[in-house]
Motif scaffolding. Structure first.
Motif, PDB file in Angstrom:
ATOM      1  N   VAL A 182      47.136  42.072  13.382  1.00  0.00           N
ATOM      2  CA  VAL A 182      46.243  41.844  12.198  1.00  0.00           C
ATOM      3  C   VAL A 182      46.961  42.371  10.786  1.00  0.00           C
ATOM      4  O   VAL A 182      46.734  41.897   9.734  1.00  0.00           O
ATOM      5  CB  VAL A 182      45.106  42.986  12.261  1.00  0.00           C
ATOM      6  N   LEU A 183      47.697  43.704  11.286  1.00  0.00           N
ATOM      7  CA  LEU A 183      48.347  44.273   9.793  1.00  0.00           C
ATOM      8  C   LEU A 183      49.332  43.218   9.227  1.00  0.00           C
ATOM      9  O   LEU A 183      49.569  43.012   8.053  1.00  0.00           O
ATOM     10  CB  LEU A 183      48.922  45.548  10.194  1.00  0.00           C
ATOM     11  N   SER A 184      50.266  42.694  10.012  1.00  0.00           N
ATOM     12  CA  SER A 184      51.293  41.700   9.475  1.00  0.00           C
ATOM     13  C   SER A 184      50.507  40.567   8.992  1.00  0.00           C
ATOM     14  O   SER A 184      51.326  39.795   8.272  1.00  0.00           O
ATOM     15  CB  SER A 184      52.017  41.306  10.673  1.00  0.00           C
ATOM     16  N   ALA A 185      49.544  39.988   9.516  1.00  0.00           N
ATOM     17  CA  ALA A 185      48.762  38.827   9.017  1.00  0.00           C
ATOM     18  C   ALA A 185      48.372  38.958   7.432  1.00  0.00           C
ATOM     19  O   ALA A 185      48.562  38.343   6.651  1.00  0.00           O
ATOM     20  CB  ALA A 185      47.667  38.655   9.980  1.00  0.00           C
ATOM     21  N   MET A 186      47.866  40.250   7.343  1.00  0.00           N
ATOM     22  CA  MET A 186      47.283  40.702   6.141  1.00  0.00           C
ATOM     23  C   MET A 186      48.565  40.810   5.152  1.00  0.00           C
ATOM     24  O   MET A 186      48.527  40.185   3.837  1.00  0.00           O
ATOM     25  CB  MET A 186      46.534  41.988   6.036  1.00  0.00           C
ATOM     26  N   ALA A 187      49.517  41.379   5.538  1.00  0.00           N
ATOM     27  CA  ALA A 187      50.713  41.732   4.748  1.00  0.00           C
ATOM     28  C   ALA A 187      51.457  40.623   4.341  1.00  0.00           C
ATOM     29  O   ALA A 187      51.885  40.156   3.223  1.00  0.00           O
ATOM     30  CB  ALA A 187      51.859  42.578   5.518  1.00  0.00           C
ATOM     31  N   THR A 228      48.008  33.582   8.957  1.00  0.00           N
ATOM     32  CA  THR A 228      47.395  33.725   7.628  1.00  0.00           C
ATOM     33  C   THR A 228      48.267  32.492   6.447  1.00  0.00           C
ATOM     34  O   THR A 228      47.688  32.167   5.620  1.00  0.00           O
ATOM     35  CB  THR A 228      47.453  34.891   7.005  1.00  0.00           C
ATOM     36  N   LEU A 229      49.562  32.095   7.131  1.00  0.00           N
ATOM     37  CA  LEU A 229      50.160  31.235   6.257  1.00  0.00           C
ATOM     38  C   LEU A 229      50.340  29.700   6.704  1.00  0.00           C
ATOM     39  O   LEU A 229      50.978  29.007   6.081  1.00  0.00           O
ATOM     40  CB  LEU A 229      51.370  31.856   6.029  1.00  0.00           C
ATOM     41  N   PHE A 230      49.654  29.525   7.935  1.00  0.00           N
ATOM     42  CA  PHE A 230      49.567  28.110   8.270  1.00  0.00           C
ATOM     43  C   PHE A 230      48.345  27.842   8.885  1.00  0.00           C
ATOM     44  O   PHE A 230      47.624  26.988   8.301  1.00  0.00           O
ATOM     45  CB  PHE A 230      50.962  27.900   9.138  1.00  0.00           C
ATOM     46  N   TYR A 231      48.149  28.263  10.168  1.00  0.00           N
ATOM     47  CA  TYR A 231      46.813  27.997  10.877  1.00  0.00           C
ATOM     48  C   TYR A 231      46.208  29.201  11.172  1.00  0.00           C
ATOM     49  O   TYR A 231      46.861  30.187  12.019  1.00  0.00           O
ATOM     50  CB  TYR A 231      46.922  27.103  11.888  1.00  0.00           C
ATOM     51  N   PRO A 232      44.905  29.566  10.812  1.00  0.00           N
ATOM     52  CA  PRO A 232      43.902  28.787  10.056  1.00  0.00           C
ATOM     53  C   PRO A 232      44.369  28.947   8.615  1.00  0.00           C
ATOM     54  O   PRO A 232      43.804  28.213   7.674  1.00  0.00           O
ATOM     55  CB  PRO A 232      42.594  29.644  10.254  1.00  0.00           C
ATOM     56  N   GLY A 233      45.231  29.692   8.156  1.00  0.00           N
ATOM     57  CA  GLY A 233      45.824  29.768   6.891  1.00  0.00           C
ATOM     58  C   GLY A 233      44.899  30.389   5.457  1.00  0.00           C
ATOM     59  O   GLY A 233      45.015  30.004   4.574  1.00  0.00           O
ATOM     60  N   SER A 234      44.232  31.571   6.111  1.00  0.00           N
ATOM     61  CA  SER A 234      43.565  32.490   5.047  1.00  0.00           C
ATOM     62  C   SER A 234      43.366  33.899   5.737  1.00  0.00           C
ATOM     63  O   SER A 234      43.702  33.956   6.911  1.00  0.00           O
ATOM     64  CB  SER A 234      42.301  31.651   4.885  1.00  0.00           C
ATOM     65  N   TRP A 235      42.931  34.798   5.002  1.00  0.00           N
ATOM     66  CA  TRP A 235      42.736  36.132   5.418  1.00  0.00           C
ATOM     67  C   TRP A 235      41.404  36.385   5.584  1.00  0.00           C
ATOM     68  O   TRP A 235      40.726  36.261   4.655  1.00  0.00           O
ATOM     69  CB  TRP A 235      43.453  37.076   4.527  1.00  0.00           C
ATOM     70  N   ASN A 236      40.965  36.861   6.730  1.00  0.00           N
ATOM     71  CA  ASN A 236      39.775  37.321   6.891  1.00  0.00           C
ATOM     72  C   ASN A 236      39.727  38.350   8.132  1.00  0.00           C
ATOM     73  O   ASN A 236      40.821  38.601   8.899  1.00  0.00           O
ATOM     74  CB  ASN A 236      38.841  36.468   7.270  1.00  0.00           C
ATOM     75  N   GLU A 237      38.906  39.366   8.262  1.00  0.00           N
ATOM     76  CA  GLU A 237      38.648  40.698   9.227  1.00  0.00           C
ATOM     77  C   GLU A 237      38.736  39.920  10.777  1.00  0.00           C
ATOM     78  O   GLU A 237      39.081  40.735  11.435  1.00  0.00           O
ATOM     79  CB  GLU A 237      37.757  41.562   8.831  1.00  0.00           C
TER      80      GLU A 237
END
Length: 305
Positions: free
Chosen positions: A49-54, A211-220
């Motif tokens: 989760v942290l790496s997805a946000m970063a 977050t950068l391909f699929y689903p391609g967005s940031w959410n909790e």
């Protein structure tokens, strides 16, 4: 179901397996390397989760998805290294520390990522492998994550490193017998911290996939427990990096089954099919973790706990 619908369903499941399976692949490879050194990292959910946000934040701030990928790897490596250092202290339990780090990682991501929920960051360019078909559904299904080939190459490289190199031998020795490693003059703590940090960086690529391909967005709710599922996936793969590729595709296909059925007009039981990956995880744990029986391929230090 017509022949065209059947073909569309098969391609949709295959394409979904490749898309959904990419984060599973990176997280499972990272955990495989960590566990080969004799350490369990249950904090992988927090790492993911942290790496997805970063990754999302890095891509949004820089305008480059590849800088976002690097940011995700760095964040994953930093949190995993904290786990490695803490677990090297006397009388510190891997499992308890992993749970604490999971909460820390997700808490940091949720707090620091609040400004990133609405914006859209640059996305990784897709590999279009569906040009052979005139069907828009097939073309859409075969838009692949450009990090996926890297994941396959990484699995091959990791398998070779663990099997045929000195550093790989030392990592496996630390995982199989800490006493033998110390007797030969090597630092068990150093080897495990290094393997845990490298595993976190690999898992960070899985966060970038989200977050950068699929689903391609940031959410909790971006990870849906994939970091925890990866621990079971490594057991299913018998601690083999190459088997992690097949296991990740299997879990990815299970996760893509519901959307694939919906794409051919079968909406009944959609939410039921969404729980298939979790049922599969439960089945693997029940089958593999029986009292008094060691799982094949398990590192000796993990089996002794």
């Amino acid at each position: 179901m017509t022949a065209d619908q059947l073909l569309t369903l098969v391609v949709a499941v295959l394409g979904g397996a490749l898309r959904v399976g990419a984060p599973f692949l990176f997280v499972s490879l990272g955990e495989c390397l960590t566990e080969k050194s004799g350490r369990i990292n249950l904090g992988l959910e927090g790492v993911l989760v942290l790496s997805a946000m970063a990754a999302f934040g890095g891509a949004y701030a820089s305008g480059s998805p590849w800088i976002g990928v690097a940011a995700g790897m760095l964040a994953g490596g930093l949190l995993a290294s904290l786990h490695g250092v803490l677990c090297s202290l006397p009388r510190v339990n891997d499992v308890a520390t992993g749970i604490a780090l999971m909460l820390l990682g997700t808490g940091l991501a949720f707090d620091l990522g609040k400004p990133l929920i609405q914006p859209q960051a640059p996305q990784l360019p897709a590999l279009a492998l569906g040009g052979w078909s005139a069907s828009p559904a097939v073309q859409a299904a075969l838009q692949l994550n450009p990090l996926l080939p890297l994941g396959v190459l990484l699995a091959l490289a990791l398998g070779w490193l663990l099997r045929a190199t000195r550093i790989g031998l030392l990592v496996r020795m630390a995982g199989d017998s800490a006493d033998a490693t110390r007797a030969l003059g090597y630092s068990v703590a150093g080897l495990r911290i290094g393997a845990t940090t490298a595993g976190g960086m690999v898992a960070g690529l899985g966060g970038a996939c989200l977050t950068l391909f699929y689903p391609g967005s940031w959410n909790e709710g971006i990870s849906s427990g994939q970091g925890l599922i990866a621990v079971a996936l490594v057991i299913f793969a018998r601690w083999s990096p190459l088997r992690c590729v097949g296991a990740a595709l299997l879990f990815g296909g299970a996760g893509a089954l519901g959307p694939a059925l919906q794409s051919v007009g079968i909406g009944w039981g959609y939410h039921l099919f969404n729980v298939v990956p979790y049922l599969l995880t439960l089945a693997i744990l029940v089958a593999s973790c029986r009292p008094g029986r060691l799982a094949a391929g398990s590192p000796g230090e993990l089996s002794a706990r």
